[in-house]
Enzyme design. Structure first.
Site, PDB file in Angstrom:
ATOM      1  N   TYR A 228      15.256  44.994  73.966  1.00  0.00           N
ATOM      2  CA  TYR A 228      15.363  45.103  72.301  1.00  0.00           C
ATOM      3  C   TYR A 228      16.175  45.578  72.071  1.00  0.00           C
ATOM      4  O   TYR A 228      16.229  46.878  72.271  1.00  0.00           O
ATOM      5  CB  TYR A 228      14.062  45.214  72.399  1.00  0.00           C
ATOM      6  CG  TYR A 228      12.928  46.654  72.507  1.00  0.00           C
ATOM      7  CD1 TYR A 228      13.619  48.007  71.711  1.00  0.00           C
ATOM      8  CD2 TYR A 228      12.694  47.310  73.458  1.00  0.00           C
ATOM      9  CE1 TYR A 228      13.239  48.637  71.440  1.00  0.00           C
ATOM     10  CE2 TYR A 228      12.356  48.305  73.497  1.00  0.00           C
ATOM     11  CZ  TYR A 228      12.525  49.615  72.303  1.00  0.00           C
ATOM     12  OH  TYR A 228      11.872  50.712  72.312  1.00  0.00           O
ATOM     13  N   CYS A 229      16.385  45.478  70.614  1.00  0.00           N
ATOM     14  CA  CYS A 229      17.276  46.701  69.920  1.00  0.00           C
ATOM     15  C   CYS A 229      16.266  46.469  68.573  1.00  0.00           C
ATOM     16  O   CYS A 229      14.974  46.382  69.077  1.00  0.00           O
ATOM     17  CB  CYS A 229      18.755  45.765  69.678  1.00  0.00           C
ATOM     18  SG  CYS A 229      18.803  44.271  68.926  1.00  0.00           S
ATOM     19  N   TRP A 230      16.816  46.358  67.744  1.00  0.00           N
ATOM     20  CA  TRP A 230      16.362  46.810  66.256  1.00  0.00           C
ATOM     21  C   TRP A 230      15.466  44.996  65.630  1.00  0.00           C
ATOM     22  O   TRP A 230      14.398  45.329  65.361  1.00  0.00           O
ATOM     23  CB  TRP A 230      17.410  47.614  65.090  1.00  0.00           C
ATOM     24  CG  TRP A 230      16.764  47.033  63.943  1.00  0.00           C
ATOM     25  CD1 TRP A 230      16.971  46.994  62.629  1.00  0.00           C
ATOM     26  CD2 TRP A 230      14.948  47.582  63.343  1.00  0.00           C
ATOM     27  NE1 TRP A 230      16.254  47.040  61.396  1.00  0.00           N
ATOM     28  CE2 TRP A 230      14.827  46.802  61.625  1.00  0.00           C
ATOM     29  CE3 TRP A 230      13.366  47.686  63.627  1.00  0.00           C
ATOM     30  CZ2 TRP A 230      13.936  47.231  61.399  1.00  0.00           C
ATOM     31  CZ3 TRP A 230      13.316  48.558  62.850  1.00  0.00           C
ATOM     32  CH2 TRP A 230      12.822  48.355  61.994  1.00  0.00           C
TER      33      TRP A 230
ATOM     34  N   TYR B 143      12.807  45.144  68.322  1.00  0.00           N
ATOM     35  CA  TYR B 143      11.911  46.472  67.810  1.00  0.00           C
ATOM     36  C   TYR B 143      10.695  46.316  66.605  1.00  0.00           C
ATOM     37  O   TYR B 143       9.940  46.510  65.992  1.00  0.00           O
ATOM     38  CB  TYR B 143      12.173  47.922  67.682  1.00  0.00           C
ATOM     39  CG  TYR B 143      11.349  48.808  67.456  1.00  0.00           C
ATOM     40  CD1 TYR B 143      10.670  49.748  68.160  1.00  0.00           C
ATOM     41  CD2 TYR B 143      11.664  49.436  66.355  1.00  0.00           C
ATOM     42  CE1 TYR B 143       9.562  50.882  68.089  1.00  0.00           C
ATOM     43  CE2 TYR B 143      10.577  50.505  66.136  1.00  0.00           C
ATOM     44  CZ  TYR B 143       9.682  51.053  67.022  1.00  0.00           C
ATOM     45  OH  TYR B 143       8.886  52.304  65.977  1.00  0.00           O
TER      46      TYR B 143
END
Length: 345
Positions: free
Chosen positions: A94-96, A123
């Site tokens: 995952y990223c932001w 996230y």
């Protein structure tokens, strides 16, 4: 191999089977992350700032080109690190917001044979859940008692008996006093504390009461969620009583083994509240190894603070329970009986 997008609902089960990668910068990861994640940044702190500034000033295309210019030479290093760290080549990442950074990392890992599951919404989706989870309605039962009453020990024993318990001080890496951080890891950020708390609440049975220790709004630098703290104040509280001798003995067993220099620093932080004479007396007792003496000295201050804080709670929902002289098993039985008076069997 092609990636697969997964929802947060699917994520809860799948993360028990596969390692989790956070593609955000090391600074973002340190501030907060999904517990158990491994940080493998696509852009580091400085690069993220540079690309973000370029995005605001010149738009998405220029920022994207700059991002690839910065990270492109490291593609092979990222792949090698992932292969070394995750030899089974199956990961969730995952990223932001589930955007470009996690897409790039997914592409890089897929190119070297990884099976990649990517969290939809990133996230941000997870954090939205945890923010709401720690503010939902709960059936709390608060365990109160003056410093040295062994509340944490009792909560752990209650948990062993099958009771629902959340150790707030354990999650915060702080025992809730000037001495509370000694010998413990660095405290999490407020956001990360909420993530950790939400992870525990998520697994609880909402129909059963949840035991927590009576705390101030702040545990060290960690601030309890607003609604959670409001519920603590308005929930039933069991105020346990023990003799001064029992309390001093318990504190000495936990703090008497700690480095003297750390104990002295903690006392000095209280100097304005203790006064010069009592502060000096406590320091001299610590240096001489007279633990019972300095503990008794400081309990005069902490007992007054506790009495003041106790008035925040509704007296009609507060039950005093004398545990003086009782063995541990008897204390647990008395606490369970007190719980039943508030919540039934």
């Amino acid at each position: 191999m092609a990636e697969q997008l997964i929802t947060l609902e699917s994520f809860w089960t799948l993360r028990e089977k596969m390692p989790l990668i956070d593609a955000r910068s090391e600074g973002e990861f340190t501030q907060s992350h999904i517990p158990g994640a491994f940080n493998l940044p696509i852009l580091n702190n400085q690069e993220r700032v540079l690309v973000g500034t370029l995005y605001k000033e010149k738009g998405s295309e220029q920022a994207t080109l700059k991002g690839f210019e910065l990270v492109g030479p490291r593609f092979h290093q990222i792949q090698k690190q992932a292969i070394q760290s995750f030899p089974d080549r199956k990961v969730i990442l995952y990223c932001w917001r589930g955007g470009m950074r996690s897409q790039i990392l997914s592409w890089l890992l897929s190119m070297v044979g990884f099976e990649v599951l990517r969290l939809k919404g990133g996230y941000k989706t997870y954090r939205t859940f945890t923010f709401e989870e720690v503010r939902k309605e709960l059936s709390l039962l608060v365990l109160g008692g003056k410093t040295g009453s062994a509340k944490t020990l009792l909560l752990n024993k209650l948990k062993e008996k099958g009771e629902q318990v959340v150790d707030l001080e354990g999650l915060a890496n702080h025992r809730g006093s000037s001495f509370g951080s000694i010998g413990l890891p660095e405290q999490p950020s407020v956001e990360q504390f909420e993530n950790l708390l939400a992870e525990e609440i998520r697994l609880l049975d909402p129909k059963k009461p949840l035991w927590v220790e009576n705390e101030s709004r702040k545990i060290g630098r960690v601030i309890l969620p607003d609604r959670f703290f409001e519920q603590m104040i308005s929930s039933p509280l069991i105020d346990i009583q023990k003799s001064d001798e029992e309390r001093i003995q318990h504190i000495e067993s936990e703090y008497g083994i700690l480095p003297k220099e750390d104990l002295i620093k903690a006392v000095k932080r209280l100097q304005k509240k203790l006064g010069g004479l009592r502060t000096q007396e406590a320091i001299e007792d610590i240096e001489a190894g007279n633990h019972a003496s300095w503990i008794r000295n400081l309990l005069l201050y902490y007992d007054k603070t506790y009495d003041f804080d106790l008035h925040r709670h509704d007296s009609s929902k507060t039950q005093t329970l004398d545990l003086t002289g009782q063995n541990l098993d008897s204390q647990i039985q008395l606490l369970l009986q007190a719980k039943n008076q508030f919540y039934g069997n």
